[in-house]
Design a protein around this motif. Structure first.
Motif, PDB file in Angstrom:
ATOM      1  N   PRO A 147       0.807  -1.229   0.000  1.00  0.00           N
ATOM      2  CA  PRO A 147       0.000   0.000   0.000  1.00  0.00           C
ATOM      3  C   PRO A 147       0.838   1.277   0.000  1.00  0.00           C
ATOM      4  O   PRO A 147       0.408   2.300  -0.539  1.00  0.00           O
ATOM      5  CB  PRO A 147      -0.817  -0.115   1.294  1.00  0.00           C
ATOM      6  CG  PRO A 147      -0.902  -1.572   1.567  1.00  0.00           C
ATOM      7  CD  PRO A 147       0.396  -2.151   1.083  1.00  0.00           C
ATOM      8  N   ASN A 148       2.029   1.221   0.576  1.00  0.00           N
ATOM      9  CA  ASN A 148       2.853   2.424   0.618  1.00  0.00           C
ATOM     10  C   ASN A 148       3.279   2.908  -0.758  1.00  0.00           C
ATOM     11  O   ASN A 148       3.642   4.067  -0.917  1.00  0.00           O
ATOM     12  CB  ASN A 148       4.102   2.189   1.480  1.00  0.00           C
ATOM     13  CG  ASN A 148       3.782   2.334   2.955  1.00  0.00           C
ATOM     14  OD1 ASN A 148       3.025   1.528   3.496  1.00  0.00           O
ATOM     15  ND2 ASN A 148       4.313   3.387   3.581  1.00  0.00           N
ATOM     16  N   SER A 149       3.245   2.043  -1.750  1.00  0.00           N
ATOM     17  CA  SER A 149       3.583   2.455  -3.112  1.00  0.00           C
ATOM     18  C   SER A 149       2.342   2.675  -3.973  1.00  0.00           C
ATOM     19  O   SER A 149       2.458   2.957  -5.160  1.00  0.00           O
ATOM     20  CB  SER A 149       4.480   1.399  -3.777  1.00  0.00           C
ATOM     21  OG  SER A 149       5.668   1.229  -3.039  1.00  0.00           O
ATOM     22  N   HIS A 150       1.163   2.543  -3.390  1.00  0.00           N
ATOM     23  CA  HIS A 150      -0.062   2.826  -4.145  1.00  0.00           C
ATOM     24  C   HIS A 150      -0.085   4.280  -4.573  1.00  0.00           C
ATOM     25  O   HIS A 150       0.503   5.144  -3.933  1.00  0.00           O
ATOM     26  CB  HIS A 150      -1.293   2.536  -3.279  1.00  0.00           C
ATOM     27  CG  HIS A 150      -1.651   1.086  -3.204  1.00  0.00           C
ATOM     28  ND1 HIS A 150      -2.774   0.629  -2.579  1.00  0.00           N
ATOM     29  CD2 HIS A 150      -1.035  -0.011  -3.688  1.00  0.00           C
ATOM     30  CE1 HIS A 150      -2.832  -0.696  -2.669  1.00  0.00           C
ATOM     31  NE2 HIS A 150      -1.785  -1.111  -3.344  1.00  0.00           N
ATOM     32  N   SER A 151      -0.783   4.551  -5.667  1.00  0.00           N
ATOM     33  CA  SER A 151      -0.888   5.928  -6.147  1.00  0.00           C
ATOM     34  C   SER A 151      -2.174   6.082  -6.952  1.00  0.00           C
ATOM     35  O   SER A 151      -2.934   5.127  -7.122  1.00  0.00           O
ATOM     36  CB  SER A 151       0.342   6.263  -7.006  1.00  0.00           C
ATOM     37  OG  SER A 151       0.358   7.632  -7.347  1.00  0.00           O
ATOM     38  N   TYR A 152      -2.417   7.288  -7.398  1.00  0.00           N
ATOM     39  CA  TYR A 152      -3.484   7.566  -8.350  1.00  0.00           C
ATOM     40  C   TYR A 152      -2.863   8.077  -9.639  1.00  0.00           C
ATOM     41  O   TYR A 152      -1.855   8.797  -9.598  1.00  0.00           O
ATOM     42  CB  TYR A 152      -4.403   8.687  -7.827  1.00  0.00           C
ATOM     43  CG  TYR A 152      -5.506   8.293  -6.864  1.00  0.00           C
ATOM     44  CD1 TYR A 152      -5.816   6.968  -6.584  1.00  0.00           C
ATOM     45  CD2 TYR A 152      -6.270   9.284  -6.249  1.00  0.00           C
ATOM     46  CE1 TYR A 152      -6.840   6.649  -5.700  1.00  0.00           C
ATOM     47  CE2 TYR A 152      -7.300   8.967  -5.360  1.00  0.00           C
ATOM     48  CZ  TYR A 152      -7.578   7.639  -5.099  1.00  0.00           C
ATOM     49  OH  TYR A 152      -8.602   7.338  -4.229  1.00  0.00           O
ATOM     50  N   GLU A 225       8.806  -1.470  -5.132  1.00  0.00           N
ATOM     51  CA  GLU A 225      10.129  -1.329  -4.525  1.00  0.00           C
ATOM     52  C   GLU A 225      10.890  -2.637  -4.622  1.00  0.00           C
ATOM     53  O   GLU A 225      10.317  -3.731  -4.567  1.00  0.00           O
ATOM     54  CB  GLU A 225       9.976  -0.900  -3.063  1.00  0.00           C
ATOM     55  CG  GLU A 225       9.517   0.546  -2.940  1.00  0.00           C
ATOM     56  CD  GLU A 225       9.608   1.023  -1.501  1.00  0.00           C
ATOM     57  OE1 GLU A 225      10.723   1.047  -0.967  1.00  0.00           O
ATOM     58  OE2 GLU A 225       8.557   1.351  -0.935  1.00  0.00           O
ATOM     59  N   ARG A 226      12.208  -2.490  -4.761  1.00  0.00           N
ATOM     60  CA  ARG A 226      13.069  -3.645  -4.972  1.00  0.00           C
ATOM     61  C   ARG A 226      12.870  -4.735  -3.902  1.00  0.00           C
ATOM     62  O   ARG A 226      12.843  -5.925  -4.201  1.00  0.00           O
ATOM     63  CB  ARG A 226      14.532  -3.173  -4.995  1.00  0.00           C
ATOM     64  CG  ARG A 226      15.519  -4.161  -5.581  1.00  0.00           C
ATOM     65  CD  ARG A 226      16.895  -3.507  -5.663  1.00  0.00           C
ATOM     66  NE  ARG A 226      16.881  -2.296  -6.460  1.00  0.00           N
ATOM     67  CZ  ARG A 226      17.511  -2.158  -7.637  1.00  0.00           C
ATOM     68  NH1 ARG A 226      18.195  -3.158  -8.131  1.00  0.00           N
ATOM     69  NH2 ARG A 226      17.456  -1.013  -8.304  1.00  0.00           N
ATOM     70  N   LYS A 227      12.701  -4.276  -2.668  1.00  0.00           N
ATOM     71  CA  LYS A 227      12.594  -5.271  -1.591  1.00  0.00           C
ATOM     72  C   LYS A 227      11.390  -6.185  -1.771  1.00  0.00           C
ATOM     73  O   LYS A 227      11.405  -7.337  -1.354  1.00  0.00           O
ATOM     74  CB  LYS A 227      12.549  -4.583  -0.225  1.00  0.00           C
ATOM     75  CG  LYS A 227      11.340  -3.678  -0.001  1.00  0.00           C
ATOM     76  CD  LYS A 227      11.457  -2.913   1.319  1.00  0.00           C
ATOM     77  CE  LYS A 227      10.424  -1.787   1.363  1.00  0.00           C
ATOM     78  NZ  LYS A 227      10.658  -0.857   2.475  1.00  0.00           N
TER      79      LYS A 227
ATOM     80  N   THR B 191      -2.368  -7.305  -0.063  1.00  0.00           N
ATOM     81  CA  THR B 191      -1.046  -6.754  -0.372  1.00  0.00           C
ATOM     82  C   THR B 191      -0.008  -7.202   0.656  1.00  0.00           C
ATOM     83  O   THR B 191      -0.336  -7.884   1.625  1.00  0.00           O
ATOM     84  CB  THR B 191      -1.076  -5.212  -0.368  1.00  0.00           C
ATOM     85  OG1 THR B 191      -1.482  -4.780   0.933  1.00  0.00           O
ATOM     86  CG2 THR B 191      -2.029  -4.689  -1.410  1.00  0.00           C
ATOM     87  N   ARG B 192       1.235  -6.753   0.447  1.00  0.00           N
ATOM     88  CA  ARG B 192       2.276  -7.030   1.438  1.00  0.00           C
ATOM     89  C   ARG B 192       2.163  -6.017   2.569  1.00  0.00           C
ATOM     90  O   ARG B 192       2.491  -4.851   2.401  1.00  0.00           O
ATOM     91  CB  ARG B 192       3.659  -6.959   0.783  1.00  0.00           C
ATOM     92  CG  ARG B 192       4.787  -7.537   1.645  1.00  0.00           C
ATOM     93  CD  ARG B 192       5.352  -6.561   2.634  1.00  0.00           C
ATOM     94  NE  ARG B 192       6.079  -5.482   1.946  1.00  0.00           N
ATOM     95  CZ  ARG B 192       6.317  -4.297   2.469  1.00  0.00           C
ATOM     96  NH1 ARG B 192       5.895  -3.995   3.692  1.00  0.00           N
ATOM     97  NH2 ARG B 192       6.955  -3.380   1.763  1.00  0.00           N
ATOM     98  N   VAL B 193       1.676  -6.503   3.695  1.00  0.00           N
ATOM     99  CA  VAL B 193       1.549  -5.703   4.906  1.00  0.00           C
ATOM    100  C   VAL B 193       2.058  -6.539   6.064  1.00  0.00           C
ATOM    101  O   VAL B 193       2.165  -7.756   5.943  1.00  0.00           O
ATOM    102  CB  VAL B 193       0.086  -5.286   5.169  1.00  0.00           C
ATOM    103  CG1 VAL B 193      -0.337  -4.199   4.220  1.00  0.00           C
ATOM    104  CG2 VAL B 193      -0.871  -6.483   5.090  1.00  0.00           C
TER     105      VAL B 193
END
Lengths: 294, 294
Positions: A147-152, A225-227, B191-193
């Motif tokens: 979710p941290n890389s989610h966007s619109y 993200e790569r990780k 998702t990954r959480v």
């Protein structure tokens, strides 16, 4: 062609975050405003000592135009005309601000709010109520592994300027046609016009002298993200991609007292064209084909 | 059932124009906020002496929730959590406002903005940055015989409140899940959480303590004026009716590093359900079948 006018970068309109997505092009900003059916207009009510520290927001209808240079192109300087569910509050504030603002070369009006004075192009640009106008179009949900890389995917435009009541009947008529045709292209000519005297008197139109503007556009696909991308327990379990989103205009439904049965050409074409454009933009945005940056 | 909580009518949130369309029901207002993908948030930057008299507007993602009472129903008092393309400006302003606001019973923090103090429910409600939050949904273009009687079918909600940075990790996690699932129901679990430490630290969440709210709903058909309805040269020439408008979610497009081929059930269902609901509301609104007043 070859000429690109931009808004100056001022303290209040400079995009700091994701500034690779920023645009100051008049053409991009004006186009976003003109294809957004509901604008959000913010202003201060001036009674902050009266237990009201909140700026107000009104959803309004508006469009870019130039009464002085009606043939101005979308990439040229323009005013923003506003009309909508206008409480008397914003109109009273705009009238009061126009009357009381310091205006070099123009003596300050002292309570003669008769609505008859014609404002001219020589007025001070900063005369009027300071407003912020926002137009935002959602183009897609960008769903990444986390979710941290989610966007619109989206297009947004912000204008800053000074709002005054339009008092010149010719300018008011120009603005009324502009705004009606911004809702449905060609609608004005398809209706009973011009407005009669009572209608002109009861309609309030604001002209915003724009002093700054900025836009922000995000398109393209998912950035993981790569990780996470290197973790098969994640990539094998999480669906990633983009859900395109657009505004759809449905089949016109006949109602009211008009006796015309068939949907007129301008309206059928508007619905068809806008739906095709909206869908094509949102779907195309997934691949970032619209603009350079994403 | 049978219990309807309403926001108090305060000077800054009382609807004056078309007040037959106004609602103060928590349930109606919260539902409009929660089904609007882009909220508009207005605030003052505090540098009005610095040649910036304009309130700012940011498009943001947000949702109603209650960390203290997670099972709170949509018609009960809730906070509004915000996250989005947040410039550091609004975060810095919210942090500064929380630190400096008068707060009876709590000693004023003097520059210890370490982000470690846990805010509690006993804090002063008025601590924080005053914000105005708007959510607007366009449901239809109402086209009458004359442009002066044109209207929109729409639902709009306004909240006023005080924004503070969420510093408690548990509350931040609650809000992140709330907002992710407000974009696509069920997405968080897909998702990954949970976010790792770096992701938690880099994510800023605002909690808005809501002190007032109002909504406005217009549905129904065309209202023509008698002078036009009785004029056959007008009624025989002008098409009148409503064009329903709604937000459409397209077919999800796979992208990014996830290796799941099939669109997961929660996402397919979300797209299908939201499209059906949006279309049904807009088409139904033409006949005014949604709410009582129009």
């Amino acid at each position: 062609m070859g000429r690109t006018l931009t808004y100056p970068k001022l303290p209040f309109n400079t995009v700091n975050r994701h500034n690779d997505r920023a645009t100051y092009d008049l053409s991009s900003i004006h186009s976003i405003i003109n294809t957004t059916q509901v604008l959000h207009v913010s202003f201060n009510t001036g009674d902050s000592n009266n237990d009201n520290p909140f700026p107000a927001i009104l959803p309004m209808i508006g469009a870019m135009g130039s009464f002085e240079y009606p043939s101005a192109d979308i990439n040229e300087p323009m005013d923003c005309y506003l009309h909508g569910y206008v409480s008397s509050r914003i109109m009273n504030l705009a009238r009061a601000a126009s009357a009381s603002s310091p205006s070099p070369g123009v003596s300050t009006s002292t309570g003669t709010e008769t609505g008859t004075e014609t404002e001219t192009t020589t007025e001070n640009t900063k005369q009027g109520l300071p407003v912020c106008i926002a137009a935002s179009k959602l183009d897609g949900l960008v769903l990444s592994l986390t979710p941290n890389s989610h966007s619109y995917n989206y297009r947004s435009a912000i204008l800053h300027g000074y709002a005054s009541l339009v008092t010149d009947p010719a300018e008011k008529l120009y603005a009324m046609r502009l705004m009606t045709d911004s809702v449905v292209a060609g609608r004005w000519a398809g209706t009973r016009v011009p407005p009669d005297g009572a209608e002109m008197a009861s309609t309030a139109v604001l002209r915003v002298r724009v002093v700054g503007g900025s836009g922000k556009i995000r398109d393209g696909g998912v950035s993981d993200e790569r990780k996470d991308s290197g973790d098969e327990s994640v990539t094998g379990r999480v669906w990633t991609g983009v859900v395109p989103v657009w505004e759809t205009f449905g089949e016109p439904v006949r109602d009211g007292d008009g006796r015309v049965g068939e949907v007129p050409g301008y309206l059928a074409e508007f619905v068809e064209r806008r739906n095709a454009e909206n869908r094509a933009y949102a779907v195309g945005a997934v691949r970032g084909s619209q603009e350079g940056d994403h």
